[in-house]
Motif scaffolding. Structure first.
Motif, PDB file in Angstrom:
ATOM      1  N   GLY A  71     -66.182  -4.468 -27.540  1.00 44.61           N
ATOM      2  CA  GLY A  71     -67.321  -4.627 -26.920  1.00 44.61           C
ATOM      3  C   GLY A  71     -68.910  -3.381 -27.736  1.00 44.61           C
ATOM      4  O   GLY A  71     -69.717  -4.298 -26.876  1.00 44.61           O
ATOM      5  N   LEU A  72     -67.542  -2.741 -28.457  1.00 43.03           N
ATOM      6  CA  LEU A  72     -68.817  -1.841 -28.866  1.00 43.03           C
ATOM      7  C   LEU A  72     -68.968  -2.097 -30.348  1.00 43.03           C
ATOM      8  O   LEU A  72     -68.215  -1.954 -30.679  1.00 43.03           O
ATOM      9  CB  LEU A  72     -68.298  -0.517 -28.523  1.00 43.03           C
ATOM     10  CG  LEU A  72     -68.045   0.329 -27.070  1.00 43.03           C
ATOM     11  CD1 LEU A  72     -66.728   1.307 -26.967  1.00 43.03           C
ATOM     12  CD2 LEU A  72     -69.576   0.596 -26.516  1.00 43.03           C
ATOM     13  N   ALA A  73     -69.840  -0.955 -30.583  1.00 37.16           N
ATOM     14  CA  ALA A  73     -70.775  -0.637 -32.403  1.00 37.16           C
ATOM     15  C   ALA A  73     -70.686   0.795 -32.103  1.00 37.16           C
ATOM     16  O   ALA A  73     -71.280   1.620 -31.306  1.00 37.16           O
ATOM     17  CB  ALA A  73     -71.989  -1.585 -32.732  1.00 37.16           C
ATOM     18  N   GLY A  74     -70.204   1.741 -33.535  1.00 37.27           N
ATOM     19  CA  GLY A  74     -70.420   2.312 -33.479  1.00 37.27           C
ATOM     20  C   GLY A  74     -71.518   2.862 -34.665  1.00 37.27           C
ATOM     21  O   GLY A  74     -71.432   2.373 -35.811  1.00 37.27           O
ATOM     22  N   GLY A  75     -73.001   3.118 -34.116  1.00 32.81           N
ATOM     23  CA  GLY A  75     -73.787   3.612 -35.059  1.00 32.81           C
ATOM     24  C   GLY A  75     -74.156   5.355 -35.943  1.00 32.81           C
ATOM     25  O   GLY A  75     -74.148   6.151 -34.843  1.00 32.81           O
ATOM     26  N   ALA A  76     -74.296   5.185 -37.368  1.00 30.11           N
ATOM     27  CA  ALA A  76     -74.527   6.015 -37.623  1.00 30.11           C
ATOM     28  C   ALA A  76     -76.095   6.541 -37.960  1.00 30.11           C
ATOM     29  O   ALA A  76     -76.181   5.904 -39.209  1.00 30.11           O
ATOM     30  CB  ALA A  76     -73.335   6.465 -39.600  1.00 30.11           C
ATOM     31  N   CYS A  77     -76.430   7.060 -37.206  1.00 32.55           N
ATOM     32  CA  CYS A  77     -77.985   7.161 -37.671  1.00 32.55           C
ATOM     33  C   CYS A  77     -78.559   8.326 -37.384  1.00 32.55           C
ATOM     34  O   CYS A  77     -78.935   9.287 -36.467  1.00 32.55           O
ATOM     35  CB  CYS A  77     -78.291   6.151 -36.076  1.00 32.55           C
ATOM     36  SG  CYS A  77     -77.500   5.699 -35.682  1.00 32.55           S
TER      37      CYS A  77
END
Length: 612
Positions: free
Chosen positions: A317-323
């Motif tokens: 249920g998660l996403a990892g964002g490289a921002c």
């Protein structure tokens, strides 16, 4: 380079080429990642010295001869099965430096590999991984050309101003034009001899990358997150586009775009949300890193107003964002409306580039693309925590805690662009292993089962494209799919590898990973792997405990004998019960050993017994 196909013009207007026969490891001391870095944190100047790179002076990757298609190479723990050059129409034969034809990302479906390229994409038949054959190429310029696949649909990112709605090769001359395409393209490839663009979703900053996101409760739609990093296009070209700052409620910065794609009618794809995932609790759109450095001796990173990559993991249920200046976690339980649940910054990071979770979802690896991917950032003089991986444990509530760093543990030359780039998990039960591209630094396999002490277990590297000039090349991405590793070489083509047993990886561990089969794989849509009970999986756990001296010799011998003799279901269940009793003693401190792996091994033995 061999002639790999002929060029035809498809009815859709696309140009199609068709084939007739179809460790350095650093613990987080000194410089550490910071939680909630909306403002510049204080840094202990005395400790703000990034550690130097350390390496084995006898590493065979040092001093490899240069060459475009004939460079020397070094390999360990892998076997190179195939090296496929880029096909006609996707390279400039006079130079490897023509970025209009760079290979980019990969996607997989059944027996197909889809190779993105700044000039379009290709589809290869990989039913025999040692001999991939080009099935079809679609010429559609516009870069970056990252691809994903979902059913009969191929999604491709477009960000350059030369991109045309009709996929034409002539570009767009006018500064403002209704013919320009910047966003995501959707192709129907159900008829591989006639791929058809069925949707072109325009966005204000184009699509540098994108992420397919699925909802387990919604089988009628898929979602695409657009990560735009280019300049904002004029409002005269695309209504509603504004390059204003955080005080402008209509700014195209400080957001991503969410595209909803009805699977029964993909041509109706449209942007349905533009979530402000960087906003703080007060509603300030620029609620995260403000840009600049973290103090003396630290990296300078951009203001967080964009994401370069987002990796969705629906299984947790998660996403990892490289921002830009932050790594973030998003709640994607409602894919149409992702919300930020955690964020970190790191004084060693220049540009947060990509994210990869371990299979359990309690560790995430972020990469730093220091230098933008076109600079030499793995030299002996470069810090070991810059342009590296930062490995975070995910605590309860989603907060991230820095565990350690990993950087390619061998120096590269001044003419080799090198920095951490794209990779994926290799599904070895009981371990967290990531295959990763390092541009001209080659391929490195990182074991981060112990996040504080990640180390390299295998590698492949070629010499530089040139010892005289700096050409952008090397591996864009390296991914595991159905038992093999596939590497997208920017300037050379596609490489295929298989793993070989070594001191770090047993034959059973490899066989257990090779048994995991997937219908599709997109690196930014991470699947959760479950292993069927088998002798190889049981042997893998036993090999790991034996290698680490975490099991009593007598118990290890008993288990090995049972596996070798094909023990009956009664014997397997009896042995499992004994192992489970060991687990209790280990947890009570009455017995030494690896309680977690022992418990998993017992479950596998019971599963094997149930299969008889």
């Amino acid at each position: 380079m061999k002639d790999m196909g002929r060029t035809i013009t498809a009815a859709s207007g696309l140009i199609v080429a068709a084939i007739m026969v179809a460790g350095t490891i650093v613990a987080p001391e000194g410089l550490a990642a910071q939680q909630r870095p909306a403002t510049r944190p204080s840094v202990d100047i005395a400790s703000a010295v990034a550690p130097a790179l350390e390496w084995n002076p006898n590493d065979p990757r040092i001093g490899l001869g240069a060459g475009w298609m004939d460079a020397e190479s070094a390999i360990n723990g892998m076997e190179l099965l195939a090296a496929i050059p880029r096909p006609d129409g996707f390279f400039n034969p006079s130079t490897p430096a023509d970025g209009r034809f760079s290979n980019t990302d990969l996607a997989f479906q059944d027996n197909l590999l889809i190779q993105g390229n700044y000039n379009g994409f290709q589809m290869y038949d990989i039913s025999n991984p040692a001999d991939p054959t080009l099935a079809v190429s679609v010429v559609c310029p516009g870069g970056q050309g990252d691809v994903s696949v979902f059913g009969d649909l191929v999604v491709m990112s477009a960000q350059e101003t030369r991109g045309r709605l009709d996929c034409g090769v002539e570009g767009v001359a006018d500064s403002i034009s209704a013919e320009r395409m910047r966003g995501v393209r959707i192709f129907d490839v159900s008829d591989m001899n006639n791929p058809a663009q069925v949707a072109a979703v325009q966005s204000c900053r184009g699509s540098h990358t994108h992420t397919i996101v699925t909802d387990p409760a919604d089988s009628e739609n898929m979602y695409i997150y657009i990560q735009g990093t280019s300049r904002v296009r004029p409002g005269e070209e695309l209504a509603g586009c504004s390059g204003g700052g955080p005080d402008d409620p209509n700014t195209a910065l400080f957001r991503i775009e969410v595209v909803k794609v009805p699977l029964a009618n993909p041509g109706a794809a449209e942007i349905v949300n533009m979530p402000r995932i960087f906003a703080d609790e007060q509603g300030n759109l620029a609620g995260l890193w403000q840009g600049g450095d973290h103090g003396e001796g630290t990296q300078s990173s951009r203001m967080t107003n964009q994401c370069h990559d987002i990796t969705a993991y629906p299984g947790i249920g998660l996403a990892g964002g490289a921002c830009s200046g932050n790594g973030i976690l998003l709640d994607i339980s409602n894919p149409e409306s992702p919300t930020r649940v955690a964020e970190v910054s790191d004084p060693n990071f220049a540009y947060w580039h990509s994210a990869t979770f371990n299979n359990d979802g309690d560790v995430v690896v972020f990469t730093d693309e220091w230098g933008g991917g076109s600079a030499p950032r793995c030299r002996a003089s470069d810090p070991a925590t810059w342009g590296a991986n930062a490995i975070f444990r995910i605590a309860e509530g989603g907060q991230m805690e820095l565990a350690g760093y990993y950087k390619l543990p061998v120096p590269q030359t001044e003419t080799e662009n090198c920095v951490a780039h794209n990779g994926s998990i290799i599904p070895v039960p009981g371990r967290d292993i990531m295959a990763q591209a390092w541009y001209q630094g080659g391929v490195s396999l990182m074991d981060f089962t112990d996040p504080e002490n990640a180390f390299e277990i295998a590698f492949f590297d070629r010499g530089p494209l040139s010892i005289e000039s700096m050409f952008t090349g090397g591996y864009w991405s390296v991914y595991w799919f159905n038992g093999r590793l596939y590497g997208a070489e920017i300037s050379r083509g596609i490489d295929v590898f298989r793993l070989t047993p070594s001191e770090h990886l047993s034959a059973a561990e490899i066989a257990a990973a090779e048994a995991v089969m997937m219908d599709e794989f997109n690196a930014q849509l991470q699947p959760k792997v479950e292993w069927e009970p088998s002798r190889d999986v049981a042997q893998a756990y036993l090999d790991q405990m034996t290698r680490a001296n975490r099991i009593l010799n007598d118990r290890a011998t008993e288990i090995q004998n049972a596996l070798d003799s094909g023990a009956s279901s009664t014997s397997l269940n009896s042995l499992a019960a004994e192992i489970e009793a060991d687990v209790v003693q280990i947890e009570l401190g009455e017995l030494g050993g690896d309680a977690e792996r022992m418990a998993k091994l017992a479950a596998v033995l019971r599963g094997m017994a149930a299969q008889q």
